[in-house]
Motif scaffolding. Sequence first.
Motif, PDB file in Angstrom:
ATOM      1  N   ARG A   1      45.172  20.872 -22.749  1.00 17.18           N
ATOM      2  CA  ARG A   1      45.852  20.382 -23.960  1.00 17.18           C
ATOM      3  C   ARG A   1      46.804  21.450 -24.500  1.00 17.18           C
ATOM      4  NH1 ARG A   1      40.446  18.881 -25.469  1.00 17.18           N
ATOM      5  NH2 ARG A   1      40.036  16.692 -24.973  1.00 17.18           N
ATOM      6  N   ARG A   2      46.328  22.684 -24.524  1.00 14.43           N
ATOM      7  CA  ARG A   2      47.162  23.772 -25.046  1.00 14.43           C
ATOM      8  C   ARG A   2      48.360  24.034 -24.137  1.00 14.43           C
ATOM      9  NH1 ARG A   2      44.901  29.886 -26.058  1.00 14.43           N
ATOM     10  NH2 ARG A   2      46.924  30.905 -26.229  1.00 14.43           N
ATOM     11  N   LEU A   3      48.142  23.996 -22.826  1.00 14.67           N
ATOM     12  CA  LEU A   3      49.240  24.209 -21.890  1.00 14.67           C
ATOM     13  C   LEU A   3      50.315  23.148 -22.056  1.00 14.67           C
ATOM     14  CD1 LEU A   3      50.457  25.653 -19.415  1.00 14.67           C
ATOM     15  CD2 LEU A   3      49.079  24.132 -17.967  1.00 14.67           C
ATOM     16  N   LEU A   4      49.898  21.890 -22.151  1.00 15.78           N
ATOM     17  CA  LEU A   4      50.869  20.794 -22.283  1.00 15.78           C
ATOM     18  C   LEU A   4      51.593  20.855 -23.620  1.00 15.78           C
ATOM     19  CD1 LEU A   4      48.686  17.953 -20.738  1.00 15.78           C
ATOM     20  CD2 LEU A   4      50.611  19.130 -19.660  1.00 15.78           C
ATOM     21  N   ARG A   5      50.912  21.370 -24.645  1.00 17.15           N
ATOM     22  CA  ARG A   5      51.544  21.489 -25.965  1.00 17.15           C
ATOM     23  C   ARG A   5      52.503  22.666 -26.030  1.00 17.15           C
ATOM     24  NH1 ARG A   5      47.273  23.269 -29.475  1.00 17.15           N
ATOM     25  NH2 ARG A   5      48.072  25.364 -28.996  1.00 17.15           N
ATOM     26  N   ASP A   6      52.035  23.839 -25.536  1.00 17.47           N
ATOM     27  CA  ASP A   6      52.827  25.061 -25.694  1.00 17.47           C
ATOM     28  C   ASP A   6      53.893  25.230 -24.618  1.00 17.47           C
ATOM     29  OD1 ASP A   6      51.123  25.503 -27.774  1.00 17.47           O
ATOM     30  OD2 ASP A   6      50.020  27.155 -26.829  1.00 17.47           O
ATOM     31  N   HIS A   7      53.661  24.647 -23.433  1.00 18.09           N
ATOM     32  CA  HIS A   7      54.600  24.820 -22.315  1.00 18.09           C
ATOM     33  C   HIS A   7      54.835  23.461 -21.643  1.00 18.09           C
ATOM     34  CE1 HIS A   7      54.136  29.133 -22.824  1.00 18.09           C
ATOM     35  NE2 HIS A   7      52.827  28.992 -22.718  1.00 18.09           N
ATOM     36  N   PRO A   8      55.531  22.568 -22.318  1.00 19.36           N
ATOM     37  CA  PRO A   8      55.708  21.211 -21.782  1.00 19.36           C
ATOM     38  C   PRO A   8      56.480  21.163 -20.466  1.00 19.36           C
ATOM     39  CG  PRO A   8      57.106  21.579 -23.717  1.00 19.36           C
ATOM     40  CD  PRO A   8      56.175  22.734 -23.637  1.00 19.36           C
ATOM     41  N   ALA A   9      57.203  22.230 -20.130  1.00 20.64           N
ATOM     42  CA  ALA A   9      57.958  22.240 -18.875  1.00 20.64           C
ATOM     43  C   ALA A   9      57.080  22.576 -17.671  1.00 20.64           C
ATOM     44  CB  ALA A   9      59.115  23.231 -18.957  1.00 20.64           C
ATOM     45  N   VAL A  10      55.837  23.036 -17.899  1.00 17.84           N
ATOM     46  CA  VAL A  10      54.914  23.339 -16.804  1.00 17.84           C
ATOM     47  C   VAL A  10      54.220  22.053 -16.368  1.00 17.84           C
ATOM     48  CG1 VAL A  10      52.834  24.600 -16.143  1.00 17.84           C
ATOM     49  CG2 VAL A  10      54.562  25.712 -17.563  1.00 17.84           C
ATOM     50  N   ARG A  11      54.169  21.845 -15.058  1.00 24.53           N
ATOM     51  CA  ARG A  11      53.555  20.630 -14.504  1.00 24.53           C
ATOM     52  C   ARG A  11      52.303  21.026 -13.705  1.00 24.53           C
ATOM     53  NH1 ARG A  11      58.803  20.454 -13.132  1.00 24.53           N
ATOM     54  NH2 ARG A  11      58.339  20.694 -10.915  1.00 24.53           N
ATOM     55  N   PRO A  12      51.129  20.967 -14.310  1.00 31.20           N
ATOM     56  CA  PRO A  12      49.913  21.367 -13.588  1.00 31.20           C
ATOM     57  C   PRO A  12      49.511  20.343 -12.531  1.00 31.20           C
ATOM     58  CG  PRO A  12      49.368  20.591 -15.799  1.00 31.20           C
ATOM     59  CD  PRO A  12      50.859  20.622 -15.715  1.00 31.20           C
ATOM     60  N   GLN A  13      49.119  20.835 -11.374  1.00 32.31           N
ATOM     61  CA  GLN A  13      48.526  20.010 -10.326  1.00 32.31           C
ATOM     62  C   GLN A  13      47.088  20.498 -10.138  1.00 32.31           C
ATOM     63  OE1 GLN A  13      50.798  19.561  -6.684  1.00 32.31           O
ATOM     64  NE2 GLN A  13      52.690  20.092  -7.744  1.00 32.31           N
ATOM     65  N   LEU A  14      46.118  19.658 -10.449  1.00 29.39           N
ATOM     66  CA  LEU A  14      44.716  20.033 -10.373  1.00 29.39           C
ATOM     67  C   LEU A  14      44.144  19.573  -9.038  1.00 29.39           C
ATOM     68  CD1 LEU A  14      43.610  19.081 -13.998  1.00 29.39           C
ATOM     69  CD2 LEU A  14      44.497  21.260 -13.145  1.00 29.39           C
ATOM     70  N   LEU A  15      43.756  20.518  -8.206  1.00 31.91           N
ATOM     71  CA  LEU A  15      43.241  20.232  -6.876  1.00 31.91           C
ATOM     72  C   LEU A  15      41.716  20.360  -6.920  1.00 31.91           C
ATOM     73  CD1 LEU A  15      45.826  22.381  -4.871  1.00 31.91           C
ATOM     74  CD2 LEU A  15      46.036  20.001  -5.633  1.00 31.91           C
ATOM     75  N   PHE A  16      41.044  19.267  -7.326  1.00 28.30           N
ATOM     76  CA  PHE A  16      39.595  19.293  -7.423  1.00 28.30           C
ATOM     77  C   PHE A  16      38.978  19.194  -6.029  1.00 28.30           C
ATOM     78  CE2 PHE A  16      40.565  17.796 -11.752  1.00 28.30           C
ATOM     79  CZ  PHE A  16      39.783  18.676 -12.475  1.00 28.30           C
ATOM     80  N   GLY A  17      38.036  20.061  -5.748  1.00 25.90           N
ATOM     81  CA  GLY A  17      37.346  20.046  -4.459  1.00 25.90           C
ATOM     82  C   GLY A  17      36.283  21.121  -4.455  1.00 25.90           C
ATOM     83  N   ASP A  18      35.284  20.946  -3.618  1.00 26.44           N
ATOM     84  CA  ASP A  18      34.153  21.863  -3.626  1.00 26.44           C
ATOM     85  C   ASP A  18      34.159  22.830  -2.447  1.00 26.44           C
ATOM     86  OD1 ASP A  18      33.188  20.693  -6.000  1.00 26.44           O
ATOM     87  OD2 ASP A  18      32.361  19.033  -4.858  1.00 26.44           O
ATOM     88  N   GLY A  19      35.263  22.864  -1.696  1.00 27.59           N
ATOM     89  CA  GLY A  19      35.450  23.867  -0.649  1.00 27.59           C
ATOM     90  C   GLY A  19      36.393  24.954  -1.153  1.00 27.59           C
ATOM     91  N   LEU A  20      36.620  25.966  -0.322  1.00 29.39           N
ATOM     92  CA  LEU A  20      37.498  27.079  -0.692  1.00 29.39           C
ATOM     93  C   LEU A  20      38.870  26.888  -0.068  1.00 29.39           C
ATOM     94  CD1 LEU A  20      35.191  30.224  -0.374  1.00 29.39           C
ATOM     95  CD2 LEU A  20      35.799  28.934  -2.425  1.00 29.39           C
ATOM     96  N   ILE A  21      39.892  26.853  -0.909  1.00 32.79           N
ATOM     97  CA  ILE A  21      41.276  26.758  -0.440  1.00 32.79           C
ATOM     98  C   ILE A  21      41.797  28.165  -0.152  1.00 32.79           C
ATOM     99  CG2 ILE A  21      43.610  26.353  -1.321  1.00 32.79           C
ATOM    100  CD1 ILE A  21      42.752  23.735  -2.400  1.00 32.79           C
ATOM    101  N   ASP A  22      42.612  28.292   0.884  1.00 29.39           N
ATOM    102  CA  ASP A  22      43.170  29.588   1.281  1.00 29.39           C
ATOM    103  C   ASP A  22      44.365  29.915   0.391  1.00 29.39           C
ATOM    104  OD1 ASP A  22      44.185  31.832   2.485  1.00 29.39           O
ATOM    105  OD2 ASP A  22      44.004  31.065   4.522  1.00 29.39           O
ATOM    106  N   LEU A  23      44.142  30.799  -0.574  1.00 31.20           N
ATOM    107  CA  LEU A  23      45.223  31.181  -1.478  1.00 31.20           C
ATOM    108  C   LEU A  23      46.306  31.984  -0.775  1.00 31.20           C
ATOM    109  CD1 LEU A  23      43.251  32.229  -4.693  1.00 31.20           C
ATOM    110  CD2 LEU A  23      44.349  30.053  -4.204  1.00 31.20           C
ATOM    111  N   GLN A  24      45.926  32.758   0.241  1.00 25.91           N
ATOM    112  CA  GLN A  24      46.905  33.580   0.948  1.00 25.91           C
ATOM    113  C   GLN A  24      47.951  32.734   1.667  1.00 25.91           C
ATOM    114  OE1 GLN A  24      47.308  36.730   0.742  1.00 25.91           O
ATOM    115  NE2 GLN A  24      45.433  37.453  -0.207  1.00 25.91           N
ATOM    116  N   ARG A  25      47.600  31.511   1.995  1.00 21.38           N
ATOM    117  CA  ARG A  25      48.556  30.619   2.665  1.00 21.38           C
ATOM    118  C   ARG A  25      49.416  29.848   1.673  1.00 21.38           C
ATOM    119  NH1 ARG A  25      47.813  29.500   8.107  1.00 21.38           N
ATOM    120  NH2 ARG A  25      45.992  30.463   9.061  1.00 21.38           N
ATOM    121  N   GLY A  26      49.206  30.087   0.389  1.00 27.43           N
ATOM    122  CA  GLY A  26      50.018  29.415  -0.610  1.00 27.43           C
ATOM    123  C   GLY A  26      49.575  28.014  -0.942  1.00 27.43           C
ATOM    124  N   ASP A  27      48.294  27.676  -0.630  1.00 32.07           N
ATOM    125  CA  ASP A  27      47.817  26.325  -0.902  1.00 32.07           C
ATOM    126  C   ASP A  27      47.572  26.081  -2.386  1.00 32.07           C
ATOM    127  OD1 ASP A  27      47.909  25.802   1.798  1.00 32.07           O
ATOM    128  OD2 ASP A  27      45.813  26.322   2.140  1.00 32.07           O
TER     129      ASP A  27
END
Length: 297
Positions: free
Chosen positions: A113-139
């Motif tokens: 709520r705060r992000l959408l209010r304070d920074h409306p130009a940011v578009r969050p993508q929420l990747l819900f999952g119970d495994g580990l995503i490889d951050l080093q690959r830019g996922d």
Amino acid sequence: MQEIKSLLTFATLLECGTMSAAAEKLDMTPSAVSQHISRLESTYGVKLLNRSTRSLTPTDAGRALADSCRRLLRCTEEAFATLGQVNTDVGGSIKITLPSAMAAHPALHRSLRRLLRDHPAVRPQLLFGDGLIDLQRGDADIALRGGEHALDDENLVARLLTRQRWLICASPDYLAEHPVAAPQDLASCRWLRYLPARLTMRRGTDFFELDTSQGIYCGQLNALAELAKAGLGLALFLDGDIAADLAEGRLKTVLPDWTLPSVDVYAVTPYRIQSARTQAVLDILLQEFDKEGEKAV
């Protein structure tokens, strides 16, 4: 400088495993990848790869060179990432990976709520999952992770968000039919589980070893809560993930005078230097989750 490009190509080839995969990642032809490796071999008089029709494996010389090349590749990627972070505009898409159970966490709701209010130009993508995503690959740009999984890669940067407590919970209907007055009663209960857990329960100087390894397996944390609320058994949850269900009576804490271990939850990023966008999201997450810790004190 040509040798540096060849070294980076060698590191990418080792990472990808095949000429074609490395060529695709590097936006080259397989022939160009092969030429870079051949150039290194001919220039320095060593053989780096054993080639067959089905596989590529590094020689002793290739293995000796591999770690240095991987470090060079990581440094290069971080350097380009740093260049990408100098943009001071707080806007654009940001990918956040997090466990499915955290969808119910009040601190996450406040953060969004705060992000959408304070920074409306940011578009969050929420990747819900119970495994580990490889951050080093830019996922993903930010990962919310608990326990040892946040700290098992020395190349990642972890910032402590909050500390959550394990709770044993069940629906009021289930507990009405299967009352639990002491830890010994847990053995006769039906358990729901995501991963088998062996935890020590404590009350003062008393302790009890809890084992949920024989429970009904559920492959998603969010679904685990739904099954527990439906009265199908007991389950272990982190307190923040089920705060609303406890407050509204859909779940009840079992043996609340006994305590279970806590889990540290971190915000993890692949680089220490962040874009203005990522830093803004991190700041909001850290501040809103910190409020949960203040409530628990």
